[in-house]
Scaffold this active site. Structure first.
Site, mmCIF file in Angstrom:
data_model
loop_
_atom_site.group_PDB
_atom_site.id
_atom_site.type_symbol
_atom_site.label_atom_id
_atom_site.label_comp_id
_atom_site.label_asym_id
_atom_site.label_seq_id
_atom_site.Cartn_x
_atom_site.Cartn_y
_atom_site.Cartn_z
ATOM 1 N N LEU A 99 -6.232 -2.238 -7.308
ATOM 2 C CA LEU A 99 -6.055 -3.277 -6.290
ATOM 3 C C LEU A 99 -5.460 -2.671 -5.027
ATOM 4 O O LEU A 99 -5.724 -3.110 -3.919
ATOM 5 C CB LEU A 99 -5.106 -4.375 -6.812
ATOM 6 C CG LEU A 99 -5.618 -5.267 -7.935
ATOM 7 C CD1 LEU A 99 -4.476 -6.095 -8.508
ATOM 8 C CD2 LEU A 99 -6.722 -6.180 -7.417
ATOM 9 N N SER A 121 -3.111 1.206 -3.655
ATOM 10 C CA SER A 121 -2.419 2.446 -3.996
ATOM 11 C C SER A 121 -1.401 2.731 -2.900
ATOM 12 O O SER A 121 -1.767 2.844 -1.728
ATOM 13 C CB SER A 121 -3.418 3.599 -4.101
ATOM 14 O OG SER A 121 -2.754 4.811 -4.408
ATOM 15 N N ALA A 122 -0.130 2.808 -3.279
ATOM 16 C CA ALA A 122 0.947 3.073 -2.324
ATOM 17 C C ALA A 122 1.496 4.478 -2.561
ATOM 18 O O ALA A 122 0.927 5.263 -3.322
ATOM 19 C CB ALA A 122 2.035 2.014 -2.445
ATOM 20 N N SER A 123 2.618 4.782 -1.924
ATOM 21 C CA SER A 123 3.117 6.153 -1.945
ATOM 22 C C SER A 123 3.592 6.612 -3.315
ATOM 23 O O SER A 123 3.464 7.782 -3.663
ATOM 24 C CB SER A 123 4.261 6.305 -0.940
ATOM 25 O OG SER A 123 5.217 5.281 -1.124
ATOM 26 N N ALA A 182 3.057 4.626 -6.465
ATOM 27 C CA ALA A 182 2.255 4.156 -7.600
ATOM 28 C C ALA A 182 1.009 3.429 -7.114
ATOM 29 O O ALA A 182 0.856 3.154 -5.921
ATOM 30 C CB ALA A 182 3.095 3.231 -8.479
ATOM 31 N N GLN A 183 0.128 3.126 -8.051
ATOM 32 C CA GLN A 183 -1.017 2.279 -7.763
ATOM 33 C C GLN A 183 -1.089 1.172 -8.799
ATOM 34 O O GLN A 183 -0.513 1.283 -9.891
ATOM 35 C CB GLN A 183 -2.313 3.077 -7.732
ATOM 36 C CG GLN A 183 -2.725 3.740 -9.032
ATOM 37 C CD GLN A 183 -3.883 4.718 -8.802
ATOM 38 O OE1 GLN A 183 -3.795 5.638 -7.989
ATOM 39 N NE2 GLN A 183 -4.986 4.520 -9.539
ATOM 40 N N VAL A 184 -1.772 0.079 -8.448
ATOM 41 C CA VAL A 184 -1.817 -1.084 -9.341
ATOM 42 C C VAL A 184 -3.258 -1.441 -9.684
ATOM 43 O O VAL A 184 -4.146 -1.370 -8.827
ATOM 44 C CB VAL A 184 -1.092 -2.306 -8.724
ATOM 45 C CG1 VAL A 184 0.401 -2.067 -8.671
ATOM 46 C CG2 VAL A 184 -1.628 -2.637 -7.340
ATOM 47 N N LYS A 233 1.089 -1.436 -13.080
ATOM 48 C CA LYS A 233 1.569 -0.503 -12.054
ATOM 49 C C LYS A 233 1.812 0.850 -12.707
ATOM 50 O O LYS A 233 2.553 0.954 -13.682
ATOM 51 C CB LYS A 233 2.867 -1.045 -11.433
ATOM 52 C CG LYS A 233 3.424 -0.184 -10.318
ATOM 53 C CD LYS A 233 4.641 -0.872 -9.681
ATOM 54 C CE LYS A 233 5.231 -0.048 -8.554
ATOM 55 N NZ LYS A 233 6.383 -0.735 -7.911
ATOM 56 N N ASP A 255 12.771 -4.464 0.468
ATOM 57 C CA ASP A 255 11.566 -3.849 1.041
ATOM 58 C C ASP A 255 10.505 -4.904 1.376
ATOM 59 O O ASP A 255 9.406 -4.889 0.820
ATOM 60 C CB ASP A 255 11.004 -2.836 0.048
ATOM 61 C CG ASP A 255 9.968 -1.902 0.673
ATOM 62 O OD1 ASP A 255 9.952 -1.790 1.911
ATOM 63 O OD2 ASP A 255 9.185 -1.291 -0.075
#
Length: 475
Positions: A137, A139-141, A143-145, A160, A305
């Site tokens: 869905l 992808s961040a710095s 982790a990804q989900v 996650k 955040d």
């Protein structure tokens, strides 16, 4: 051949931090010196309109360089992009370029993600999940989900998964940023930004433990749901049996990312400039702001955040708050000190603002004649979401800024999470086109916190209610 490949990979991994450090310093120095040289050049131009056009071009050049640095290096620098690419703080050219980096970290290949999941959960994926989307869905710095469905369940969940090997590189990036912050602090910026980077290091270190994140999510969900008839924001429910340090499974919440809200309204035939859209934006911001007022001032434990990538807008303009990797637990003295500062900002009380700064451990050195006025401006600029009348963007390091007139020599690391949260909320407020003061909205919550701590009396509360009534009636 495999032995040789393994050796090459180990050598490459060994040199990767040095390569990243070199790339960062070359690019950061280039951006900084570009601005310093430009400041000298623009000083020779006397025409104000031409100056503004020159600044716009300079900002566009710098924005492209910052974007390329953050995009190429990824990891921690995606968070840097989130931090500096806010419409109330950064030049418009930066915002336009950096906002697209919000949730665009490169995805880890599915076969690697599957291996991480099966190792962490000690179970074959096919035995645990009825379905599992190969494409993430987001992808961040860190982790990804992925969207999935557990065996025997009718509701979807979000899985996650931490990117393998990302922690070591991210710590290298943070240490480089700390060194750069020290350099800027000594020669150019009269603000304790090094302490900010230390707090960032501490908070990001926590983000790599999903067990801690699961506990934080449950604690905040319980607080908001138990202290309101209806929680101002939705918080995902953790699937308790499927959590490890690197894997977190939670309920799936269907919604539209806040940055895509305008597009979604247009699809439904709602004019972005109409009354319906304006009311929806007001309700979204008030709900989000109320949740933060309650978390910070009533509980002291809060989600730290609230960048746009962590906010979903659901059916009925309900707000969902995601990603609890960065949370903060304020000490009691700072929670109450901040409550006192909120009253000072809401009431325009410069004396109380100065006293609150001292109570919070914010050391300042005045460099101006009208210290009272500038102290209140500094407090509002740092700890409220409302911009001054006619101002579209704060310029904290311009010569007319309160930061230049009142140097902040020491700033407690514990407060930087509040500062960052307020700055992001202000960015959202500006982005939504709303002038909103969290200090005014939070005033009753701050009063309640001080009253419960014995720092306000019944007479104080009665006098305050009368004062608010007179202000509303315009008397």
């Amino acid at each position: 051949m495999s032995v040789q490949s393994d050796f090459q990979e180990k050598v490459s991994a060994c040199f990767r931090p040095w390569q990243r450090s070199f790339q960062f310093w070359v690019r950061a120095v280039d951006i900084y010196t570009g601005y310093k040289v430009f400041q000298l050049r623009v000083g020779f131009e006397k025409n104000v309109q031409k100056q503004e056009a020159m600044w716009e071009r300079q900002h566009e050049v710098a924005a492209e360089k910052i974007y390329n640095m953050c995009s190429d290096l990824g990891g921690f620098f995606l968070k840097v992009a989130q931090l500096i690419g806010k419409p109330d703080l950064a030049p418009a050219a930066w915002v336009r370029r950096l906002v697209t980096l919000c949730d665009q970290a490169p995805a880890t290949p599915y076969n690697v993600i599957r291996a991480v999941l099966e190792k962490e959960l000690d179970q074959n994926l096919d035995e645990l999940f009825e379905s599992f989307d190969v494409d993430p869905l987001g992808s961040a710095s860190i982790a990804q989900v992925h969207r999935a469905r557990l065996k025997g369940d009718k509701k979807d969940v979000v899985v996650k998964v931490q990117h393998p090997g990302v922690q070591e590189l991210m710590m290298t990036d943070i240490h480089n940023l700390q060194a750069f912050a020290l350099y800027l602090q000594k020669i150019d910026i009269k603000f304790d930004i090094y302490s900010l980077t230390k707090e960032i290091e501490k908070q990001i270190g926590y983000e790599f433990n999903f067990l801690r994140e699961a506990d934080a999510m449950n604690r905040i969900r319980r607080f908001l749901y138990e202290n309101n008839k209806k929680s101002p924001v939705m918080v995902p429910q953790v699937i308790r049996d499927i959590v490890t340090r690197r894997v977190l499974v939670m309920e799936y919440i269907d919604g539209t990312p806040i940055l895509k809200l305008g597009d979604e309204m247009a699809k439904r035939g709602i004019s972005p400039d109409g009354k319906i859209a304006a009311v929806a934006r007001q309700n979204i911001l008030k709900s989000l702001s109320l949740a933060y007022g309650q978390m910070i001032l009533r509980s002291g434990f809060f989600h730290a955040d609230p960048h746009p990538g962590n906010i979903l807008i659901c059916k009925g303009a309900e707000v969902a708050l995601l990603d609890y990797g960065q949370v903060k637990d304020l000490p009691e003295n700072l929670r109450l000190g901040y409550a006192n500062l909120i009253l000072a900002i809401a009431d325009g009380d410069a004396t109380r603002a100065r006293e609150s700064f001292k109570e919070l451990g914010i050391d300042t050195l005045s460099k101006c004649e009208d210290e009272q006025k500038e102290m209140l401006k500094l407090a509002r600029g740092m700890f409220d979401t409302k911009l001054p009348p006619g101002v579209k963007m704060l310029q904290p390091f311009s010569e007319e800024s309160s930061v230049k007139k009142i140097a902040v020599e020491a700033f407690p690391e514990e407060l930087f999470s509040i500062l960052r949260t307020l700055q992001i909320l202000r960015g959202l407020s500006v982005g939504l086109g709303i002038s909103h003061s969290c200090a005014e909205q939070w005033r009753p919550i701050a009063e309640e916190a001080l009253y419960n701590a014995g720092r306000l009396t019944d007479i104080d509360m009665k006098r305050s209610r009368g004062h608010r009534t007179r202000r509303k009636s315009g008397k």
